[in-house]
Scaffold this motif. Structure first.
Motif, PDB file in Angstrom:
ATOM      1  N   ALA A 104      28.756  31.389  62.311  1.00 22.83           N
ATOM      2  CA  ALA A 104      29.710  31.723  63.369  1.00 22.83           C
ATOM      3  C   ALA A 104      29.409  33.093  63.957  1.00 22.83           C
ATOM      4  O   ALA A 104      29.482  33.289  65.181  1.00 22.83           O
ATOM      5  N   ILE A 105      29.038  34.046  63.109  1.00 17.95           N
ATOM      6  CA  ILE A 105      28.678  35.376  63.590  1.00 17.95           C
ATOM      7  C   ILE A 105      27.449  35.292  64.478  1.00 17.95           C
ATOM      8  O   ILE A 105      27.390  35.896  65.558  1.00 17.95           O
ATOM      9  N   SER A 106      26.461  34.538  64.041  1.00 18.26           N
ATOM     10  CA  SER A 106      25.234  34.388  64.818  1.00 18.26           C
ATOM     11  C   SER A 106      25.515  33.769  66.184  1.00 18.26           C
ATOM     12  O   SER A 106      24.967  34.199  67.205  1.00 18.26           O
ATOM     13  N   ARG A 107      26.407  32.759  66.223  1.00 16.02           N
ATOM     14  CA  ARG A 107      26.742  32.118  67.497  1.00 16.02           C
ATOM     15  C   ARG A 107      27.475  33.090  68.419  1.00 16.02           C
ATOM     16  O   ARG A 107      27.226  33.101  69.639  1.00 16.02           O
ATOM     17  N   GLN A 108      28.336  33.897  67.866  1.00 18.35           N
ATOM     18  CA  GLN A 108      29.057  34.861  68.705  1.00 18.35           C
ATOM     19  C   GLN A 108      28.107  35.878  69.320  1.00 18.35           C
ATOM     20  O   GLN A 108      28.216  36.216  70.500  1.00 18.35           O
ATOM     21  N   LEU A 109      27.173  36.360  68.518  1.00 16.48           N
ATOM     22  CA  LEU A 109      26.217  37.336  69.032  1.00 16.48           C
ATOM     23  C   LEU A 109      25.294  36.712  70.075  1.00 16.48           C
ATOM     24  O   LEU A 109      24.955  37.337  71.083  1.00 16.48           O
ATOM     25  N   GLN A 110      24.886  35.481  69.838  1.00 14.36           N
ATOM     26  CA  GLN A 110      24.036  34.789  70.806  1.00 14.36           C
ATOM     27  C   GLN A 110      24.795  34.554  72.107  1.00 14.36           C
ATOM     28  O   GLN A 110      24.249  34.730  73.201  1.00 14.36           O
ATOM     29  N   GLY A 111      26.059  34.161  72.005  1.00 14.31           N
ATOM     30  CA  GLY A 111      26.867  33.964  73.199  1.00 14.31           C
ATOM     31  C   GLY A 111      27.056  35.257  73.977  1.00 14.31           C
ATOM     32  O   GLY A 111      27.083  35.257  75.218  1.00 14.31           O
ATOM     33  N   LEU A 112      27.169  36.373  73.266  1.00 16.25           N
ATOM     34  CA  LEU A 112      27.307  37.677  73.915  1.00 16.25           C
ATOM     35  C   LEU A 112      26.045  38.019  74.694  1.00 16.25           C
ATOM     36  O   LEU A 112      26.111  38.508  75.831  1.00 16.25           O
ATOM     37  N   GLU A 113      24.893  37.753  74.105  1.00 20.31           N
ATOM     38  CA  GLU A 113      23.633  38.000  74.803  1.00 20.31           C
ATOM     39  C   GLU A 113      23.522  37.144  76.063  1.00 20.31           C
ATOM     40  O   GLU A 113      23.097  37.619  77.130  1.00 20.31           O
TER      41      GLU A 113
END
Length: 302
Positions: free
Chosen positions: A39-48
């Motif tokens: 979930a953390i990885s998806r949030q960071l990817q979505g932010l990028e």
């Protein structure tokens, strides 16, 4: 929706980015935010994807911030701190104002706190929150409205109100010195104790009494006056102390003045605040009240 609004990321994604910078690993971020690493990885990817900027380096499943993200997270952290502080203020006192004040521990407890009941009586709708900070900081990053500072009124981007000057005297335990030295230069033969926030205090004192010294001067270093006082009491060395802090120890003989020379410290206590906040009504009321307490005849409480 305006273009600027479309660039506002989710608060959760910003928290994840800030936490990754602070904690250094996705697993630690996940634990702090009570989410999975995925979930953390998806949030960071979505932010990028939303910002169109590479923020994360991905190396063998280890995540770290790019230099661009490191600059961005400084602004993000300041914004998150501001949101958190506003929320705390709203919850604690939704109908009144508050002042977040950074204090020096000893001066704050010995000088400010005994006077605060008067302010709270005059302004019961204002809450004064105190937090210890030993060194200057950026008001843009830290959630403080003002701070008590020792030194010169040269804190960048601030205005200042003089609170108190200070006189310092060298003191030591009776067991350390057989007699008071006639020459202040003789103190150089004794172990000197240093306070971390005033690295040049001894050098300044020797200069005031006409003794030439070559820095750095050796000796143990302490971070607060409370600890350096205990070190002096236990005979570890000579401490250069504000007179008001060791009045009781001198009166009872637990500490002795090592030399008769009491000198005004190279610096003073100031209330400092950001220039941009000068007209804040809560800060102005506190500042106006404190100015009345900062008169020379208002002695420090014993």
């Amino acid at each position: 929706m305006t273009p600027a609004r479309r660039l506002i990321p989710s608060l959760s994604a910003l928290r994840a980015l800030e936490a990754l910078d602070r904690l250094g690993s996705a697993s630690a971020v996940a634990e702090e935010m009570a989410l999975t690493q995925s979930a953390i990885s998806r949030q960071l990817q979505g932010l990028e994807e939303q910002l169109g900027v590479t923020l994360i380096r991905r190396d063998r499943k280890r995540l770290s911030l790019t230099s661009t993200a490191a600059d961005y997270v400084v602004e993000v952290r300041a914004a998150l701190n501001q949101i958190a502080q506003a929320s705390i203020q709203l919850r604690v006192q939704p109908t009144g104002g508050s002042l977040n004040l950074a204090i020096l521990p000893t001066f704050g407890m010995r000088w400010l706190v005994p006077r605060l009941p008067e302010f709270t009586h005059l302004h019961p709708d204002i809450t004064v929150n105190l937090s210890t900070q030993l060194r200057p900081f950026s008001f843009d990053v830290e959630p403080f409205d003002a701070a008590i500072h020792f030194g010169q009124p040269d804190w960048r981007g601030t205005e200042a109100l003089l609170l108190k000057t200070e006189r310092v005297v060298p003191v030591a335990a009776p067991g350390l010195i057989a007699a008071v030295p006639d020459d202040p230069a003789d103190l150089l033969k004794l172990p000197l104790l240093h306070i971390q926030t005033r690295p040049n205090a001894w050098q300044d004192w020797f200069a005031r009494v006409g003794v030439s010294v070559s820095p750095p001067l050796p000796g143990m270093i302490y971070d607060q006056f409370s600890t350096i006082t205990q070190a002096a009491l236990h005979g570890l060395g000579v401490a250069l102390m504000p007179e008001y802090l060791v009045e009781q120890e001198l009166a009872t003989g637990r500490l002795l003045p090592v030399h008769d020379h009491s000198v005004e410290a190279n610096g003073a206590y100031y209330l400092v605040w950001p220039k941009t906040s000068s007209e804040d009504p809560v800060l102005r009321q506190f500042r106006d009240w404190l100015a009345q307490k900062a008169q020379p005849e208002d002695d420090l409480p014993r």
